[in-house]
Scaffold this motif. Structure first.
Motif, PDB file in Angstrom:
ATOM      1  N   PHE A  54       0.791  -1.230   0.000  1.00 48.75           N
ATOM      2  CA  PHE A  54       0.000   0.000   0.000  1.00 48.75           C
ATOM      3  C   PHE A  54       0.824   1.282   0.000  1.00 48.75           C
ATOM      4  CE2 PHE A  54      -3.402  -2.708   2.019  1.00 48.75           C
ATOM      5  CZ  PHE A  54      -4.269  -2.639   0.936  1.00 48.75           C
ATOM      6  N   GLY A  55       1.990   1.292   0.658  1.00 49.03           N
ATOM      7  CA  GLY A  55       2.691   2.541   0.927  1.00 49.03           C
ATOM      8  C   GLY A  55       2.952   3.416  -0.278  1.00 49.03           C
ATOM      9  N   VAL A  56       3.647   2.885  -1.288  1.00 50.41           N
ATOM     10  CA  VAL A  56       4.034   3.688  -2.451  1.00 50.41           C
ATOM     11  C   VAL A  56       2.811   4.078  -3.274  1.00 50.41           C
ATOM     12  CG1 VAL A  56       5.340   3.662  -4.612  1.00 50.41           C
ATOM     13  CG2 VAL A  56       6.353   2.706  -2.524  1.00 50.41           C
ATOM     14  N   VAL A  57       1.890   3.142  -3.470  1.00 48.80           N
ATOM     15  CA  VAL A  57       0.691   3.431  -4.260  1.00 48.80           C
ATOM     16  C   VAL A  57      -0.170   4.482  -3.570  1.00 48.80           C
ATOM     17  CG1 VAL A  57      -1.457   2.463  -5.147  1.00 48.80           C
ATOM     18  CG2 VAL A  57       0.670   1.160  -5.363  1.00 48.80           C
ATOM     19  N   ILE A  58      -0.354   4.341  -2.268  1.00 44.50           N
ATOM     20  CA  ILE A  58      -1.171   5.294  -1.522  1.00 44.50           C
ATOM     21  C   ILE A  58      -0.582   6.700  -1.590  1.00 44.50           C
ATOM     22  CG2 ILE A  58      -1.570   5.990   0.895  1.00 44.50           C
ATOM     23  CD1 ILE A  58      -2.651   3.224   1.403  1.00 44.50           C
ATOM     24  N   PHE A  62       3.568   7.859   5.873  1.00 48.45           N
ATOM     25  CA  PHE A  62       2.764   6.653   6.060  1.00 48.45           C
ATOM     26  C   PHE A  62       3.663   5.425   6.158  1.00 48.45           C
ATOM     27  CE2 PHE A  62       0.320   3.036   4.259  1.00 48.45           C
ATOM     28  CZ  PHE A  62      -0.641   2.947   5.257  1.00 48.45           C
ATOM     29  N   GLY A  63       4.810   5.458   5.460  1.00 52.46           N
ATOM     30  CA  GLY A  63       5.748   4.338   5.533  1.00 52.46           C
ATOM     31  C   GLY A  63       6.242   4.089   6.942  1.00 52.46           C
ATOM     32  N   PHE A  64       6.514   5.159   7.705  1.00 51.89           N
ATOM     33  CA  PHE A  64       6.957   4.984   9.089  1.00 51.89           C
ATOM     34  C   PHE A  64       5.822   4.452   9.965  1.00 51.89           C
ATOM     35  CE2 PHE A  64      10.405   7.927   7.852  1.00 51.89           C
ATOM     36  CZ  PHE A  64      11.483   7.226   8.364  1.00 51.89           C
ATOM     37  N   VAL A  65       4.600   4.948   9.754  1.00 57.72           N
ATOM     38  CA  VAL A  65       3.461   4.414  10.502  1.00 57.72           C
ATOM     39  C   VAL A  65       3.258   2.937  10.157  1.00 57.72           C
ATOM     40  CG1 VAL A  65       0.945   4.551  10.787  1.00 57.72           C
ATOM     41  CG2 VAL A  65       2.299   6.635  10.742  1.00 57.72           C
ATOM     42  N   PHE A  66       3.463   2.616   8.886  1.00 60.19           N
ATOM     43  CA  PHE A  66       3.294   1.235   8.445  1.00 60.19           C
ATOM     44  C   PHE A  66       4.332   0.310   9.078  1.00 60.19           C
ATOM     45  CE2 PHE A  66       3.387  -2.314   5.428  1.00 60.19           C
ATOM     46  CZ  PHE A  66       2.034  -2.591   5.352  1.00 60.19           C
TER      47      PHE A  66
END
Length: 400
Positions: free
Chosen positions: A116-120, A337-341
């Motif tokens: 999800f990260g990059v697409v989002i 969002f990557g860090f939250v992920f």
């Protein structure tokens, strides 16, 4: 960006999410046949998927930062190649170490760029704020549709060709992510979207924000829940003397109903408080787990459980990523969002691994189900005090 390119971006990103998340959702089907063939306890396969999830989490911020700096398309192409290669090598595994390297390390790295990260982040930058929550819901729904489609397909491959060839065929499907990546492009610096002046400033701003850390720890619980269920539910169903096919049916039903859940989450997130919606989702998950523990298991209760869980499954993704954009702007949303992920994936590591350890130690998953209940309540509480609004830096930037 015009509406047609945005639509193509959403469709291409949705296809990538469908394949990446759908393939991942099918891995639980391989736990029992692979473990039985090599005479392993369930901890071995569980540890491989735990490694996959923690590698995914650790590498996600780096993949996101690379996408922000050098472009989403390039990141997706490389990650898609690594993902497919990991599946092909997993199909040839002959030892626990080979399984850890292929299913764990390589697929984990591949997921960091194709999940999800990059697409989002690409979608979040491109779509206007008033439509962003719904667009993110569509991406989340695509991942769930992948689970609905690819889990029964994986079960059919398993039944017809055995686990090794089934993984080869899933790897061929993964190769389709590479041409789709051509339509998911863009760098943070090319975007006019709101956000901090630089990537380092965005990271510093997020690190000093208490609401950002509450999102981090709350998403940890989501990772624990979904990975424990995805990896261990098929085996749990067999343990309960229910036909193995209901494991695949259950995961497919979860995926089908999460298409509805993710779209509803995206729609509601554009109209109501995202933090209160997240709290409600986690409280409902905890209540559902209690019911599943206490009610005698049968094909009917399995399907009802899966359908209800599906409504709550990855419905957290558009709300959590949407809150990141609300707090800090969408410009560096991919990285933030990557860090939250990463928090999500720490939970995923523990959900996959502890499930296997608990079963090997106690002969059942009961303790992990009750842990899931407690964590659901905790996450519901953690989201409640999040301050849902502009940060000081972004507010100043938007008026300056």
């Amino acid at each position: 960006m015009q509406s047609r390119p945005i639509l193509i971006l959403i469709l291409a990103g949705g296809l990538i999410s469908l394949i990446a998340m759908g393939s991942r959702a099918a891995f639980g089907l391989f736990l029992e046949p692979v473990s039985s063939e090599f005479g392993w306890g369930r901890e071995v396969f569980g540890l491989s998927l735990a490694i996959q999830n923690i590698v995914w989490g650790l590498s996600q911020p780096f993949a996101s930062a690379i996408a922000d700096k050098y472009g989403s398309g390039r990141t997706l192409v490389v990650s898609g190649i690594v993902y497919a290669a990991g599946l092909f090598l997993m199909s040839q595994t002959g030892s626990a170490m080979e399984l850890h390297l292929s299913a764990g390390l390589m697929i984990g790295l591949g997921l960091s760029g194709t999940g999800f990260g990059v697409v989002i982040g690409s979608v979040g930058r491109a779509v206007p704020e008033e439509k962003r929550s719904m667009a993110l819901g569509i991406v989340g729904a695509s991942g769930s549709l992948g689970q609905f489609l690819m889990v029964p397909m994986g079960q059919a491959f398993l039944s017809s060709y055995g686990w090794s060839m089934a993984l080869v065929l899933i790897g061929c499907c993964a190769l389709l992510m590479i041409p789709a990546s051509a339509w998911v492009r863009g760098r943070a610096e090319d975007s006019a979207a709101a956000g901090a002046a630089s990537l380092s400033a965005a990271i510093r701003e997020a690190a000093g924000n208490g609401s950002y850390w509450l999102l981090f720890f709350g998403f940890f619980v989501c990772g624990f829940h979904v990975t424990f269920v995805a990896v261990h539910l098929p085996a749990y169903i067999v343990d309960m003397n229910v036909a193995p096919k209901y494991g695949a049916i259950a995961l497919s039903v979860v995926g089908l109903f999460n298409v509805i859940g993710s779209l509803a989450s995206g729609y509601l997130g554009g109209k109501y408080s995202k933090k209160y919606l997240l709290s409600t989702l986690y409280f409902l998950r905890a209540a559902l787990f209690v019911a599943f523990i206490l009610i005698p298991i049968s094909p009917v209760t399995i399907i009802v459980f899966a359908a209800t869980l599906g409504l709550l499954w990855l419905s957290t993704v558009p709300l959590t990523s949407g809150l990141v954009a609300v707090l800090f702007g969408p410009k560096y949303m991919t990285t933030l969002f990557g860090f939250v992920f990463f928090g999500h994936q720490v939970g995923a590591f523990l959900g996959a691994w502890i499930g296997g350890v608990a079963f090997d130690m106690f002969g059942s998953y009961d303790i992990v189900w009750w842990m899931s209940v407690g964590l659901g309540v905790l996450s519901g509480v953690l989201h409640w005090p999040i301050r849902e609004g502009l940060t000081v830096t972004r507010a100043a930037a938007s008026t300056g």
